[in-house]
Enzyme design. Structure first.
Site, PDB file in Angstrom:
ATOM      1  N   CYS A 138       0.834  -1.268  -0.170  1.00 14.88           N
ATOM      2  CA  CYS A 138       0.133   0.010   0.042  1.00 14.88           C
ATOM      3  C   CYS A 138       0.985   1.178  -0.128  1.00 14.88           C
ATOM      4  O   CYS A 138       1.805   1.319  -0.968  1.00 14.88           O
ATOM      5  CB  CYS A 138      -1.030   0.106   1.230  1.00 14.88           C
ATOM      6  SG  CYS A 138      -1.934   1.447   1.344  1.00 14.88           S
ATOM      7  N   ASP A 194      -8.278  -2.664  -8.384  1.00 15.30           N
ATOM      8  CA  ASP A 194      -8.122  -1.628  -7.407  1.00 15.30           C
ATOM      9  C   ASP A 194      -8.739  -0.570  -7.477  1.00 15.30           C
ATOM     10  O   ASP A 194      -8.701   0.282  -8.572  1.00 15.30           O
ATOM     11  CB  ASP A 194      -6.435  -1.469  -7.296  1.00 15.30           C
ATOM     12  CG  ASP A 194      -5.902  -0.817  -6.224  1.00 15.30           C
ATOM     13  OD1 ASP A 194      -6.759  -0.014  -5.618  1.00 15.30           O
ATOM     14  OD2 ASP A 194      -4.883  -1.091  -5.653  1.00 15.30           O
ATOM     15  N   HIS A 226      -7.131  -3.657  -4.201  1.00 19.68           N
ATOM     16  CA  HIS A 226      -6.119  -3.324  -3.281  1.00 19.68           C
ATOM     17  C   HIS A 226      -6.079  -4.069  -2.204  1.00 19.68           C
ATOM     18  O   HIS A 226      -7.164  -4.504  -1.598  1.00 19.68           O
ATOM     19  CB  HIS A 226      -6.689  -1.760  -2.896  1.00 19.68           C
ATOM     20  CG  HIS A 226      -5.312  -1.083  -2.358  1.00 19.68           C
ATOM     21  ND1 HIS A 226      -4.360  -0.594  -3.134  1.00 19.68           N
ATOM     22  CD2 HIS A 226      -5.131  -0.558  -0.977  1.00 19.68           C
ATOM     23  CE1 HIS A 226      -3.546   0.093  -2.341  1.00 19.68           C
ATOM     24  NE2 HIS A 226      -3.943   0.185  -1.116  1.00 19.68           N
TER      25      HIS A 226
END
Length: 260
Positions: A138, A194, A226
């Site tokens: 991330c 995502d 994600h």
């Protein structure tokens, strides 16, 4: 925002959850707290990996990633990027939305200082530049690529790092701008669903990294979004993509990082 503090009880609970043949500690390099997890004393690590947190901080999930690396023979060092806030991780009951304000208060200078403290720890325990790598998730994936433009590393891995088209923090360029300046091999691992990173951005990042002159590869997974590697969150975890991405990560480290 209510946040979890950096206290001995929390640390002890995390260490107790680790496999018995691993060694764990929370150390400091100057002002920067570092979670350090190593293989057993009679199993010298092959190299060191700086592990960079997702937006939630130094969570049990992030510690488990360090655990997995140590189990595979690596010394894992995770700098606590939220230490200026006085916390290890944001309040887990708040989830991702509560993490955003804390993440947004980071700066490029602060991030670089903390990441460099983790590399200084690897230097201090005897790992030279050819034995050091960086891995992030991330926001940590963003920082991993950024770090690989500042340091000549044998391996850098980014799991779904954002800030692709627009800079995430002052002092950290957008990844499509930074990727052409990579100074070593880079592996990117992204999900095609995502909601924070579009498929056009993934394609642009793949092309930009390819212009660096370094060995680069960006893998994108259909059906994954994600945080697909976060096995502590059923809503986003995608086991097949996570397993493949982790297998590629370990193979990439094995191939690129020279043992001591």
């Amino acid at each position: 925002m209510t946040s979890r503090t950096n206290d001995a009880t929390t640390r002890a609970g995390r260490v107790g959850a680790l496999k018995s043949h691993l060694r764990a500690e929370v150390d400091r390099q100057g002002a920067v707290p570092l979670t350090v997890i190593a293989p057993a004393a009679d199993d010298p690590p092959r190299g060191g990996v700086v592990v960079l947190q997702d937006a939630r901080g130094i969570t049990p999930y992030l510690v488990s990633v360090c655990d997995r690396l140590a189990d595979a023979g690596w010394l894992a060092v995770a700098p606590h990027l939220y230490h200026r806030e006085g916390i290890d991780e944001v309040d887990p009951t708040g989830g991702w939305p509560q993490a955003i304000p804390t993440m947004d208060r980071l700066t490029g200078d602060g991030i670089d200082t903390d990441v460099d403290a983790a590399f200084a720890h690897l230097d201090a325990v005897g790992f030279g530049p050819s034995q050091q790598a960086v891995l992030g998730f991330c926001m940590g994936g963003t920082v991993a690529l950024h770090t690989a433009t500042r340091h000549e590393l044998p391996a850098a891995v980014s799991f779904y790092g954002g800030g692709v088209s627009t800079s995430a923090w002052p002092g950290v360029p957008a990844l499509v701008e930074a990727a052409g300046q990579l100074r070593g091999p880079w592996l990117g691992l992204y999900g095609e669903q995502d909601q924070l990173i579009t498929t056009d951005e993934i394609a642009a990042l793949r092309a930009a990294a390819g212009r660096s002159g370094q060995q680069t590869e960006l893998i994108s997974y259909p059906g994954a979004g994600h945080a697909f590697h976060s096995d502590d969150r059923d809503a986003v975890y995608r086991p097949a993509a996570a397993a493949d991405a982790w297998s590629r990560t370990l193979a990439f480290l094995d191939q690129q990082v020279r043992p001591r």
